[in-house]
Design an enzyme around this catalytic site. Sequence first.
Site, PDB file in Angstrom:
ATOM      1  N   TYR A   1       0.850  -1.197   0.000  1.00  0.00           N
ATOM      2  CA  TYR A   1       0.000   0.000   0.000  1.00  0.00           C
ATOM      3  C   TYR A   1       0.879   1.237   0.000  1.00  0.00           C
ATOM      4  CZ  TYR A   1      -5.009  -0.157  -0.038  1.00  0.00           C
ATOM      5  OH  TYR A   1      -6.305  -0.228  -0.470  1.00  0.00           O
TER       6      TYR A   1
ATOM      7  N   GLU B   1      -0.466   4.794  -0.565  1.00  0.00           N
ATOM      8  CA  GLU B   1      -1.266   6.009  -0.802  1.00  0.00           C
ATOM      9  C   GLU B   1      -0.403   7.253  -0.616  1.00  0.00           C
ATOM     10  OE1 GLU B   1      -4.304   5.177   2.034  1.00  0.00           O
ATOM     11  OE2 GLU B   1      -5.795   4.773   0.490  1.00  0.00           O
TER      12      GLU B   1
ATOM     13  N   ASP C   1      -5.058  14.144 -25.582  1.00  0.00           N
ATOM     14  CA  ASP C   1      -5.195  12.751 -25.148  1.00  0.00           C
ATOM     15  C   ASP C   1      -4.473  11.871 -26.169  1.00  0.00           C
ATOM     16  OD1 ASP C   1      -5.904  10.169 -24.583  1.00  0.00           O
ATOM     17  OD2 ASP C   1      -8.040  10.579 -24.298  1.00  0.00           O
TER      18      ASP C   1
ATOM     19  N   THR D   1      -2.484   6.294 -22.415  1.00  0.00           N
ATOM     20  CA  THR D   1      -2.461   4.956 -21.827  1.00  0.00           C
ATOM     21  C   THR D   1      -1.077   4.380 -22.069  1.00  0.00           C
ATOM     22  OG1 THR D   1      -3.146   3.824 -23.833  1.00  0.00           O
ATOM     23  CG2 THR D   1      -4.908   4.576 -22.384  1.00  0.00           C
TER      24      THR D   1
ATOM     25  N   LYS E   1      -1.146   0.768 -25.123  1.00  0.00           N
ATOM     26  CA  LYS E   1      -1.484   0.718 -26.549  1.00  0.00           C
ATOM     27  C   LYS E   1      -0.174   0.761 -27.343  1.00  0.00           C
ATOM     28  CE  LYS E   1      -6.099   2.466 -25.552  1.00  0.00           C
ATOM     29  NZ  LYS E   1      -7.113   3.539 -25.728  1.00  0.00           N
TER      30      LYS E   1
ATOM     31  N   ARG F   1      -1.142  -2.373 -18.714  1.00  0.00           N
ATOM     32  CA  ARG F   1      -2.426  -1.674 -18.781  1.00  0.00           C
ATOM     33  C   ARG F   1      -2.435  -0.543 -17.755  1.00  0.00           C
ATOM     34  NH1 ARG F   1      -6.652  -2.722 -21.468  1.00  0.00           N
ATOM     35  NH2 ARG F   1      -5.311  -4.099 -22.651  1.00  0.00           N
TER      36      ARG F   1
HETATM   37  C1  PLP Z   1      -8.181   3.932 -24.989  1.00  0.00           C
HETATM   38  C2  PLP Z   1      -8.489   5.386 -24.819  1.00  0.00           C
HETATM   39  C3  PLP Z   1      -8.777   5.928 -23.558  1.00  0.00           C
HETATM   40  C4  PLP Z   1      -9.073   5.096 -22.346  1.00  0.00           C
HETATM   41  O1  PLP Z   1      -8.167   4.221 -21.920  1.00  0.00           O
HETATM   42  P1  PLP Z   1      -8.599   3.062 -20.885  1.00  0.00           P
HETATM   43  O2  PLP Z   1      -7.295   2.601 -20.358  1.00  0.00           O
HETATM   44  O3  PLP Z   1      -9.364   2.063 -21.664  1.00  0.00           O
HETATM   45  O4  PLP Z   1      -9.438   3.704 -19.822  1.00  0.00           O
HETATM   46  C5  PLP Z   1      -8.903   7.299 -23.449  1.00  0.00           C
HETATM   47  N1  PLP Z   1      -8.791   8.095 -24.526  1.00  0.00           N
HETATM   48  C6  PLP Z   1      -8.565   7.603 -25.749  1.00  0.00           C
HETATM   49  C7  PLP Z   1      -8.453   8.549 -26.905  1.00  0.00           C
HETATM   50  C8  PLP Z   1      -8.419   6.231 -25.942  1.00  0.00           C
HETATM   51  O5  PLP Z   1      -8.214   5.751 -27.160  1.00  0.00           O
END
Ligand code: PLP
Length: 411
Positions: free
Chosen positions: A48, A50, A194, A220, A223, A229
């Site tokens: 933990y 936090e 994003d 993220t 990807k 993840r």
């Molecule tokens: C995949 C994605 C997210 C969210 O990611 P998660 O890990 O699935 O919550 C946010 N914004 C965009 C543009 C994405 O492609």
Amino acid sequence: MTQRDDALFAILDRELERQNTTLQLIASENFASRAVMEATGSVLTNKYAEGYPGKRYYGGNQIIDEVEDLARDRVTALFGADHANVQPHAGANANLAVCLALLKPGDKLMGMRLDQGGHLSHGQPVNISGQLYEGIAYGVTESDERLDYDQIRDLAKKERPKMVIAGATAYSHVIDPEIFRSICDETGALFLFDAAHIAGLIAGGAHPNPVPFADVVTFTTHKTLRGPRGGCILSTAEHAAAIDKAVFPGLQGGPLEHVIAAKAVAFHEAAQPEFRDYAHQVVTNARALAAALAGEGFRLVSGGTDNHMMLVDLRPFDADLTGKVAQETLDRAGITLNKNQIPNDPRSPFVTSGLRIGTPSMTTAGMREPEMEAIAALIGRALRHREDQAELDGVRRDVNLLCSKFTPYPG
Ligand SMILES: *Cc1c(COP(=O)(O)O)cnc(C)c1O
């Protein structure tokens, strides 16, 4: 310790077999390295922590602090950012934390239309981002199915959003962070980029880095970046304290330090010269696959791709073929991808007229342009003979043979 859990591990073995023997073409997926998976499976899951390095609520966090500091240092160096928060459990959490940090309920939030490639967390009514805030959406043009920055600028001038979000989940071209910056400057908006899908392309130098232009960049780590993840937030020094406070205690509890360790591994891998080659090959492969699919009679939305993915309009190939049926047919042939709405799709999001296809995973597995041509031919063959089980079995055998030469997790 206790006996091995045979029931669960037998299932895991079957998933490993699936990933090793079938084609993974989902644009948001990748094959993480063994080092990434080892860190994710480490004893750090027991702790933990936090708070943040140097300011934890519980004892015993000296080593954990080193892990999180290493992750933060590596990612700020990788992207050239002032500040990083590596604790978001996922991309959607990262975006919500930014909203909590910078907006007040009722503020206007402008993002890309969901049915034209945007993300739920960019102000969609079904997501908390569209319930706490007022979502305003921009789209792509009807003529070339690409972003039109003049239209976005006009909309921002009319609506005066508190924050503008650039970034998409199904858009196959470069998103220009410099133009978005100028739109935000002209309209007094904050700018969130994003980079969930394209973080790896940015790290590898295949796409422009938004960090010098945006107030905040979220992404993220699983990807194109090919890590565990999870999510991450980069920001200017100005917003650092507000963002850290929004992630914890605002939104999350204890951080997943085993995943943060794996993020540190991924940031290190992404800083290597080989990763630059990887990022550029992902794009080269996407272009090769798109060209070969056009040769099979499919229409590429917006004429093609500049990144890791493409949207395919199935209607010119076969007016009766839906995305849903295409996805199910290809699944039976060992080709995994997803149905996706195309711009101005007459069919619902559950049926669709399109497919989204990505190259990050199979590029990690070592495939190059000749394999992309083979994949396009297999997709065309399976969909042309979708009523013919023997033919689909034949495609599946050819898929297995191709994958046997490009196995992500051999041995
Ligand atoms: C995949 C994605 C997210 C969210 O990611 P998660 O890990 O699935 O919550 C946010 N914004 C965009 C543009 C994405 O492609």
